[in-house]
Design a protein around this motif. Sequence first.
Motif, PDB file in Angstrom:
ATOM      1  N   ILE A   1       0.827  -1.297  -0.140  1.00 56.05           N
ATOM      2  CA  ILE A   1      -0.114  -0.051   0.092  1.00 56.05           C
ATOM      3  C   ILE A   1       0.989   1.292  -0.031  1.00 56.05           C
ATOM      4  CG2 ILE A   1      -1.665   1.285   1.316  1.00 56.05           C
ATOM      5  CD1 ILE A   1      -2.724  -1.035  -0.040  1.00 56.05           C
ATOM      6  N   ALA A   2       1.934   1.324   0.837  1.00 58.77           N
ATOM      7  CA  ALA A   2       2.519   2.433   0.913  1.00 58.77           C
ATOM      8  C   ALA A   2       3.242   2.853  -0.316  1.00 58.77           C
ATOM      9  CB  ALA A   2       3.722   2.197   2.095  1.00 58.77           C
ATOM     10  N   ASP A   3       3.883   1.473  -1.047  1.00 57.97           N
ATOM     11  CA  ASP A   3       4.610   1.731  -2.256  1.00 57.97           C
ATOM     12  C   ASP A   3       3.656   2.361  -3.397  1.00 57.97           C
ATOM     13  OD1 ASP A   3       7.020   0.855  -1.521  1.00 57.97           O
ATOM     14  OD2 ASP A   3       6.810  -1.280  -1.841  1.00 57.97           O
ATOM     15  N   ILE A   4       2.340   1.888  -3.449  1.00 56.17           N
ATOM     16  CA  ILE A   4       1.499   2.361  -4.469  1.00 56.17           C
ATOM     17  C   ILE A   4       1.109   3.754  -3.995  1.00 56.17           C
ATOM     18  CG2 ILE A   4      -1.028   2.029  -5.037  1.00 56.17           C
ATOM     19  CD1 ILE A   4      -0.852  -1.044  -4.349  1.00 56.17           C
ATOM     20  N   ALA A   5       1.012   4.162  -2.995  1.00 55.07           N
ATOM     21  CA  ALA A   5       0.740   5.517  -2.516  1.00 55.07           C
ATOM     22  C   ALA A   5       1.739   6.434  -2.896  1.00 55.07           C
ATOM     23  CB  ALA A   5       0.376   5.644  -1.043  1.00 55.07           C
ATOM     24  N   ARG A   6       2.985   6.071  -2.741  1.00 56.35           N
ATOM     25  CA  ARG A   6       4.268   6.810  -3.221  1.00 56.35           C
ATOM     26  C   ARG A   6       4.466   7.074  -4.591  1.00 56.35           C
ATOM     27  NH1 ARG A   6       7.111   3.182   0.859  1.00 56.35           N
ATOM     28  NH2 ARG A   6       6.997   4.357   2.524  1.00 56.35           N
ATOM     29  N   LYS A   7       4.102   6.097  -5.279  1.00 57.18           N
ATOM     30  CA  LYS A   7       4.120   6.207  -6.908  1.00 57.18           C
ATOM     31  C   LYS A   7       3.104   6.853  -7.337  1.00 57.18           C
ATOM     32  CE  LYS A   7       6.340   1.773  -7.481  1.00 57.18           C
ATOM     33  NZ  LYS A   7       6.213   0.284  -7.838  1.00 57.18           N
ATOM     34  N   LEU A   8       1.740   6.911  -6.955  1.00 59.90           N
ATOM     35  CA  LEU A   8       0.674   7.476  -7.381  1.00 59.90           C
ATOM     36  C   LEU A   8       0.428   8.989  -6.891  1.00 59.90           C
ATOM     37  CD1 LEU A   8      -2.252   4.851  -6.996  1.00 59.90           C
ATOM     38  CD2 LEU A   8      -1.093   5.613  -9.111  1.00 59.90           C
ATOM     39  N   ARG A   9       1.428   9.361  -5.989  1.00 61.15           N
ATOM     40  CA  ARG A   9       1.464  10.635  -5.478  1.00 61.15           C
ATOM     41  C   ARG A   9       1.859  11.596  -6.465  1.00 61.15           C
ATOM     42  NH1 ARG A   9       0.176  12.411   0.220  1.00 61.15           N
ATOM     43  NH2 ARG A   9       0.238  14.764  -0.138  1.00 61.15           N
ATOM     44  N   LYS A  10       2.812  11.231  -6.955  1.00 59.51           N
ATOM     45  CA  LYS A  10       3.722  12.142  -8.185  1.00 59.51           C
ATOM     46  C   LYS A  10       2.405  12.419  -8.959  1.00 59.51           C
ATOM     47  CE  LYS A  10       7.538   9.213  -8.023  1.00 59.51           C
ATOM     48  NZ  LYS A  10       8.613   7.943  -8.640  1.00 59.51           N
ATOM     49  N   THR A  11       1.412  11.658  -9.248  1.00 55.95           N
ATOM     50  CA  THR A  11       0.357  12.189 -10.225  1.00 55.95           C
ATOM     51  C   THR A  11      -0.743  12.877  -9.466  1.00 55.95           C
ATOM     52  OG1 THR A  11      -0.801  10.148 -10.295  1.00 55.95           O
ATOM     53  CG2 THR A  11       1.020  10.478 -11.938  1.00 55.95           C
ATOM     54  N   SER A  12      -0.791  12.838  -8.293  1.00 59.94           N
ATOM     55  CA  SER A  12      -1.923  13.528  -7.504  1.00 59.94           C
ATOM     56  C   SER A  12      -1.105  14.286  -6.372  1.00 59.94           C
ATOM     57  CB  SER A  12      -2.693  12.408  -6.930  1.00 59.94           C
ATOM     58  OG  SER A  12      -3.443  11.416  -7.914  1.00 59.94           O
TER      59      SER A  12
ATOM     60  N   LYS B   1      -2.216  17.295  -4.892  1.00 63.83           N
ATOM     61  CA  LYS B   1      -3.134  17.705  -3.830  1.00 63.83           C
ATOM     62  C   LYS B   1      -3.855  16.498  -2.991  1.00 63.83           C
ATOM     63  CE  LYS B   1      -3.926  22.253  -5.862  1.00 63.83           C
ATOM     64  NZ  LYS B   1      -4.746  23.030  -6.536  1.00 63.83           N
ATOM     65  N   SER B   2      -3.413  16.378  -1.884  1.00 59.26           N
ATOM     66  CA  SER B   2      -4.128  15.058  -1.105  1.00 59.26           C
ATOM     67  C   SER B   2      -4.014  15.262   0.436  1.00 59.26           C
ATOM     68  CB  SER B   2      -3.347  13.771  -1.760  1.00 59.26           C
ATOM     69  OG  SER B   2      -3.908  12.866  -0.525  1.00 59.26           O
ATOM     70  N   THR B   3      -4.891  14.873   1.215  1.00 58.42           N
ATOM     71  CA  THR B   3      -4.895  15.048   2.571  1.00 58.42           C
ATOM     72  C   THR B   3      -4.122  14.015   3.140  1.00 58.42           C
ATOM     73  OG1 THR B   3      -6.912  13.825   2.813  1.00 58.42           O
ATOM     74  CG2 THR B   3      -6.996  16.160   2.540  1.00 58.42           C
ATOM     75  N   LEU B   4      -3.940  12.811   2.406  1.00 60.54           N
ATOM     76  CA  LEU B   4      -3.235  11.703   2.733  1.00 60.54           C
ATOM     77  C   LEU B   4      -1.623  11.991   3.054  1.00 60.54           C
ATOM     78  CD1 LEU B   4      -4.747   9.155   0.475  1.00 60.54           C
ATOM     79  CD2 LEU B   4      -5.091   9.337   3.051  1.00 60.54           C
TER      80      LEU B   4
ATOM     81  N   GLU C   1     -14.249  10.990   0.341  1.00 63.35           N
ATOM     82  CA  GLU C   1     -14.524  12.587   0.583  1.00 63.35           C
ATOM     83  C   GLU C   1     -14.142  13.266  -0.566  1.00 63.35           C
ATOM     84  OE1 GLU C   1     -15.619  14.374   3.079  1.00 63.35           O
ATOM     85  OE2 GLU C   1     -16.124  12.621   4.087  1.00 63.35           O
ATOM     86  N   GLY C   2     -13.697  12.109  -1.749  1.00 64.37           N
ATOM     87  CA  GLY C   2     -13.227  12.810  -3.159  1.00 64.37           C
ATOM     88  C   GLY C   2     -11.823  12.918  -3.467  1.00 64.37           C
ATOM     89  N   ASP C   3     -10.845  12.603  -2.560  1.00 70.22           N
ATOM     90  CA  ASP C   3      -9.260  12.757  -2.639  1.00 70.22           C
ATOM     91  C   ASP C   3      -8.918  12.132  -3.668  1.00 70.22           C
ATOM     92  OD1 ASP C   3      -7.096  13.480  -0.649  1.00 70.22           O
ATOM     93  OD2 ASP C   3      -6.480  11.921  -1.823  1.00 70.22           O
ATOM     94  N   LEU C   4      -8.341  12.677  -4.429  1.00 72.58           N
ATOM     95  CA  LEU C   4      -7.875  12.286  -6.012  1.00 72.58           C
ATOM     96  C   LEU C   4      -6.811  11.069  -5.793  1.00 72.58           C
ATOM     97  CD1 LEU C   4      -7.631  15.238  -8.312  1.00 72.58           C
ATOM     98  CD2 LEU C   4      -9.440  13.699  -8.124  1.00 72.58           C
ATOM     99  N   LEU C   5      -5.806  11.103  -4.748  1.00 71.79           N
ATOM    100  CA  LEU C   5      -4.913  10.221  -4.413  1.00 71.79           C
ATOM    101  C   LEU C   5      -5.491   8.968  -3.855  1.00 71.79           C
ATOM    102  CD1 LEU C   5      -2.077   8.942  -4.178  1.00 71.79           C
ATOM    103  CD2 LEU C   5      -1.711  10.520  -2.124  1.00 71.79           C
ATOM    104  N   GLY C   6      -6.417   9.198  -2.842  1.00 72.64           N
ATOM    105  CA  GLY C   6      -7.231   8.024  -2.358  1.00 72.64           C
ATOM    106  C   GLY C   6      -7.998   7.337  -3.189  1.00 72.64           C
ATOM    107  N   LYS C   7      -8.619   7.896  -4.091  1.00 76.76           N
ATOM    108  CA  LYS C   7      -9.446   7.282  -5.246  1.00 76.76           C
ATOM    109  C   LYS C   7      -8.430   6.403  -6.334  1.00 76.76           C
ATOM    110  CE  LYS C   7     -12.849   9.513  -7.241  1.00 76.76           C
ATOM    111  NZ  LYS C   7     -13.783  10.878  -7.584  1.00 76.76           N
TER     112      LYS C   7
END
Length: 405
Positions: A263-274, A276-279, A294-300
């Motif tokens: 999960i952490a690896d997925i989040a770090r990779k996708l964060r580059k394209t998102s 703005k996120s509260t995560l 709540e509509g967070d793009l990174l979360g989605k």
Amino acid sequence: MISPAVPSLVREINERRTIEILRAKGALHAAEIARLIGLSRTTMAEILRELVDAGLVQEYTPGEEDSRRAKSVFEAVSDLKVSLAIDIGARFIRAAICDLNLVIRSEANIEVKNSDLASILIDIKSAVRLALKESNFKKKDIAAICVAAPGIIHQDGVISIAGALPSLDGFDLKAFISKEYGIAPRIENDVNMLTIAEQKIGLGRERKNFAVLSIGSGLGSGLVLNGDLHRGHNGAAGEVFWVPFGDPRDKRRESTNPSGDSIADIARKLRKTSKKSTLKEPYSMIEIIAAAKEGDLLGKAIVAEVAKRIALYAGAISAITDVELIILSGGIGRQANFFLTPIKELLKEVVPVSPQLLVSSLGADAILIGALQMATIDACELTFSDRRKFINRDLAVSNIGLTDI
């Protein structure tokens, strides 16, 4: 007096059926038991008397507040012995004591703070000690033990590839438990015990062919084929993590693993394209799903990637086994109601005939529940076999007397 013409095997079968009915339905009148089994009242009375004399069944008259007070009822004795279940997890060691009627008498949880072998064994003993203390039973009261552990469980009780608890690799857990408690235990794979729980009291009831896909700190599955748990030749059935998607030499399955390890690896990779996120790190699936709602793009984006990966493994299980149902479980799998629709849609694209897909409702204790089911089956069998020696002795005396007449 008991007729010597009655085959002992038939009588034993009827004794077993009587106890099984009483354990399943609770206290019943003799006439009710006779009707359920299909025996005459006379034969039923003889069997109940034998079981009462052996201490397996007790008779009592309900109180005035009970509508059945005019007649005595019979119930299976539940506390002759108890069963012990142990769930060895990466975060907690759990132990529970259960009576012969499958009523849980106590449960104890010990947080795993150190995952070295010595610490794990200390935690196991501590959890069992607490469970026994809370149940008011002693070590000598335990009739059967089932231990659920991660990894491949060999027939001799040795564990290999224990995943999140590598200190258990190569360890003879069966020998350790046998020495500690004086009983040879069942050692079972944890996801297999989760699958047993689903089969006995969960979504797998009355299903002949189904699978459990557990996505939590690790990834694994359990299979019930033609009504029986399928362990495989080496005890490695259901180890879907090793399905060689993508690069077969990628031991971490970086591109396909949907479990907590990734999960952490997925989040770090996708964060580059998102951007703005509260995560924020450390990422947890609970927080990710909450943000996605709540509509967070990174979360989605993370949820969509996890859904795709889950569908991939569900598709692999379906293509090989053609089960009618796949149950999603584990810490992440139990949260999948939020993203079940995309998993189903992707699954239909992956395999030509897709199974029904449901999310488990058993909760975090499912592994322990499955282990208790297995241990209690053993405890009931051992208790019945021991007590039936008394019945056989009584039958022999009765038959000698009748033959002499």
